[in-house]
Scaffold this motif. Structure first.
Motif, short mmCIF file in Angstrom:
data_model
loop_
_atom_site.label_atom_id
_atom_site.label_comp_id
_atom_site.label_asym_id
_atom_site.label_seq_id
_atom_site.Cartn_x
_atom_site.Cartn_y
_atom_site.Cartn_z
N ALA A 8 -11.48 -3.58 0.85
CA ALA A 8 -10.80 -4.14 2.02
C ALA A 8 -9.98 -3.07 2.73
N TYR A 9 -10.15 -2.98 4.04
CA TYR A 9 -9.21 -2.22 4.86
C TYR A 9 -7.94 -3.07 4.90
N ALA A 10 -7.17 -2.99 3.82
CA ALA A 10 -6.08 -3.93 3.62
C ALA A 10 -4.89 -3.65 4.52
N ALA A 11 -4.61 -2.38 4.76
CA ALA A 11 -3.51 -2.00 5.66
C ALA A 11 -4.08 -1.01 6.68
N LYS A 12 -4.56 -1.57 7.79
CA LYS A 12 -5.15 -0.75 8.84
C LYS A 12 -4.25 -0.82 10.06
N PHE A 13 -3.76 0.34 10.47
CA PHE A 13 -2.76 0.40 11.52
C PHE A 13 -3.40 0.66 12.89
N GLU A 14 -2.75 0.15 13.93
CA GLU A 14 -3.19 0.38 15.31
C GLU A 14 -2.73 1.79 15.68
N SER A 15 -3.62 2.75 15.41
CA SER A 15 -3.24 4.16 15.41
C SER A 15 -3.86 4.93 16.57
N ALA A 16 -3.15 5.98 16.99
CA ALA A 16 -3.66 6.89 18.01
C ALA A 16 -4.62 7.92 17.42
N PHE A 17 -4.80 7.90 16.10
CA PHE A 17 -5.64 8.89 15.44
C PHE A 17 -7.12 8.49 15.37
N TYR A 18 -7.51 7.39 16.01
CA TYR A 18 -8.90 6.92 15.91
C TYR A 18 -9.80 7.42 17.03
N GLY A 19 -9.26 8.16 17.99
CA GLY A 19 -10.01 8.51 19.19
C GLY A 19 -11.39 9.10 18.94
N PRO A 20 -11.52 10.17 18.15
CA PRO A 20 -12.85 10.76 17.95
C PRO A 20 -13.85 9.79 17.32
N PHE A 21 -13.39 8.93 16.42
CA PHE A 21 -14.30 7.95 15.82
C PHE A 21 -14.88 7.04 16.89
N ARG A 22 -14.06 6.64 17.83
CA ARG A 22 -14.56 5.72 18.86
C ARG A 22 -15.61 6.40 19.73
N MET A 57 -2.31 -3.36 12.52
CA MET A 57 -0.89 -3.34 12.18
C MET A 57 -0.05 -2.42 13.06
N ASP A 58 1.20 -2.80 13.25
CA ASP A 58 2.18 -1.98 13.95
C ASP A 58 2.50 -0.76 13.09
N PRO A 59 2.35 0.47 13.62
CA PRO A 59 2.66 1.66 12.82
C PRO A 59 4.09 1.70 12.31
N ALA A 60 4.98 0.90 12.87
CA ALA A 60 6.38 0.90 12.43
C ALA A 60 6.60 0.12 11.14
N ASN A 61 5.61 -0.66 10.69
CA ASN A 61 5.85 -1.64 9.64
C ASN A 61 5.31 -1.20 8.29
N ARG A 62 6.23 -0.99 7.37
CA ARG A 62 5.88 -0.62 5.99
C ARG A 62 5.86 -1.83 5.07
N ARG A 63 6.87 -2.70 5.18
CA ARG A 63 6.92 -3.89 4.32
C ARG A 63 5.77 -4.83 4.62
N GLU A 64 5.42 -4.94 5.89
CA GLU A 64 4.31 -5.82 6.27
C GLU A 64 3.01 -5.39 5.60
N ALA A 65 2.86 -4.09 5.40
CA ALA A 65 1.64 -3.60 4.75
C ALA A 65 1.48 -4.19 3.36
N MET A 66 2.59 -4.35 2.64
CA MET A 66 2.51 -4.94 1.30
C MET A 66 2.09 -6.40 1.37
N ARG A 67 2.53 -7.10 2.41
CA ARG A 67 2.10 -8.50 2.56
C ARG A 67 0.61 -8.56 2.86
N GLU A 68 0.14 -7.67 3.72
CA GLU A 68 -1.29 -7.64 4.04
C GLU A 68 -2.13 -7.35 2.80
N VAL A 69 -1.69 -6.36 2.02
CA VAL A 69 -2.44 -5.97 0.83
C VAL A 69 -2.44 -7.12 -0.18
N GLU A 70 -1.31 -7.75 -0.36
CA GLU A 70 -1.23 -8.86 -1.32
C GLU A 70 -2.18 -9.99 -0.95
N LEU A 71 -2.28 -10.29 0.34
CA LEU A 71 -3.20 -11.34 0.77
C LEU A 71 -4.64 -10.97 0.42
#
Length: 326
Positions: A195-209, A226-240
């Motif tokens: 699972a891409y459990a914690a996938k952030f809305e990142s500016a680093f994806y450009g070349p892939f696109r 995910m919002d790049p600012a959120n660390r705690r939310e990542a744990m909720r996403e992974v747990e789900l």
């Protein structure tokens, strides 16, 4: 001054390797492979030096090149011959990933992981069913629950083609559970899900696109990635995802989110994967071309840092180059 403790004693040649805490091996790496149903020859990816889109007929040859370096696992991404609003070519029996998977699994010993998403297959470039009226609603709405069925159909089609593992990357709520249920119902209860459990809305994806022809034609993905600012939310996403049956937990991107990789490692006992994404790869190449960095050294150091943070597996465009040096 007390100099009875001298850490430098263990940094000398001979002992340095014996006390090294982290290592990277070819077995840790997964190499991305782009298969393109619209071409009959290899096409260089300008923003990702050293990588190409390959026609379906050359998928086996491309994977064999990966295997020669010592890397044993690949992830297949597809560029379909046509697109539509719902991304129907994603789950087609004769789809690009399905055809490539059948060939690669029949003719090589590679461990084949397949990307399960719709962005490369939809006309709008988003990762699901879109409801959008720019005049009435300026914000993009991706219909989460309608998308689940399409992702599940795609995952089952990959399993039927012979995939060893499927990797849902759409960040659709409930996607792991829907795919697990569909795979089990189709008789693939032993097929693992990364699972891409914690996938952030990142500016680093450009070349892939550029590589996968998957850039959105309007809007962006901030409402489902995910919002790049959120660390705690990542744990909720992974747990789900763990609760829904994920077997491997992916963090994407890797280098800007090593804190999240570390958090996942500390809080869950599942294998942890990290995606060293296209922008991370491209920026090191660009700096090396300027003569500012040694590409071989910074590539290895980057992967080492990802392993040190807690990743067991690394999906990286450096896989072949680093494996050959190892």
């Amino acid at each position: 001054m007390d100099l009875t403790r001298r850490p430098r004693r263990l940094r000398r040649d001979g002992v340095r390797g014996l006390v090294s805490e982290t290592d990277v091996s070819a077995n840790d790496l997964i190499a991305p492979v782009f298969v393109d149903a619209t071409t009959d020859e290899r096409v260089e990816i300008d923003s990702m030096p050293g990588h190409e889109r390959v026609p379906v007929e050359q998928a086996v040859e491309r994977v064999e090149e990966v295997l020669e370096t010592g890397v044993e696992a690949v992830m297949l991404f597809g560029i379909p011959e046509s697109k539509d609003e719902r991304g129907a070519r994603a789950w087609a029996e004769d789809g690009v990933v399905q055809r490539a998977t059948r060939a690669v699994t029949a003719e090589t010993d590679a461990y084949v992981v397949t990307d399960v998403c719709l962005c490369e297959y939809t006309e709008h470039g988003h990762c699901g069913v879109v409801e959008h009226d720019a005049e009435e609603d300026p914000e993009l709405t991706v219909k989460n629950d309608e998308t689940l069925d399409l992702l599940a159909r795609t995952a089952v089609s990959h399993a039927e083609a012979g995939a060893d593992m499927v990797a849902p990357s759409a960040m659709t709520d409930g996607q792991v559970g829907a795919i697990r249920e569909a795979l089990d119902a189709a008789g693939y209860e032993n097929l693992p899900i990364m699972a891409y459990a914690a996938k952030f809305e990142s500016a680093f994806y450009g070349p892939f696109r550029d590589a996968a022809d998957g850039a959105p034609t309007f809007g962006d993905r901030r409402h489902y990635q995910m919002d790049p600012a959120n660390r705690r939310e990542a744990m909720r996403e992974v747990e789900l995802d763990v609760e829904e049956g994920a077997d491997v937990l992916m963090v994407k991107p890797a280098l800007p989110y090593l804190d999240v990789v570390s958090d996942v490692r500390e809080n869950f006992d599942h294998p942890v994967a990290a995606y060293n994404v296209s922008g991370e790869y491209a920026m090191l190449h660009a700096a090396a071309e300027k003569g500012w960095l040694d590409l071989e050294e910074v590539a290895f150091e980057s992967l080492l840092s990802i392993k040190r943070a807690g990743a067991d597996l690394i999906l990286t465009y450096f896989a072949e180059d680093v494996a050959e040096k190892l």
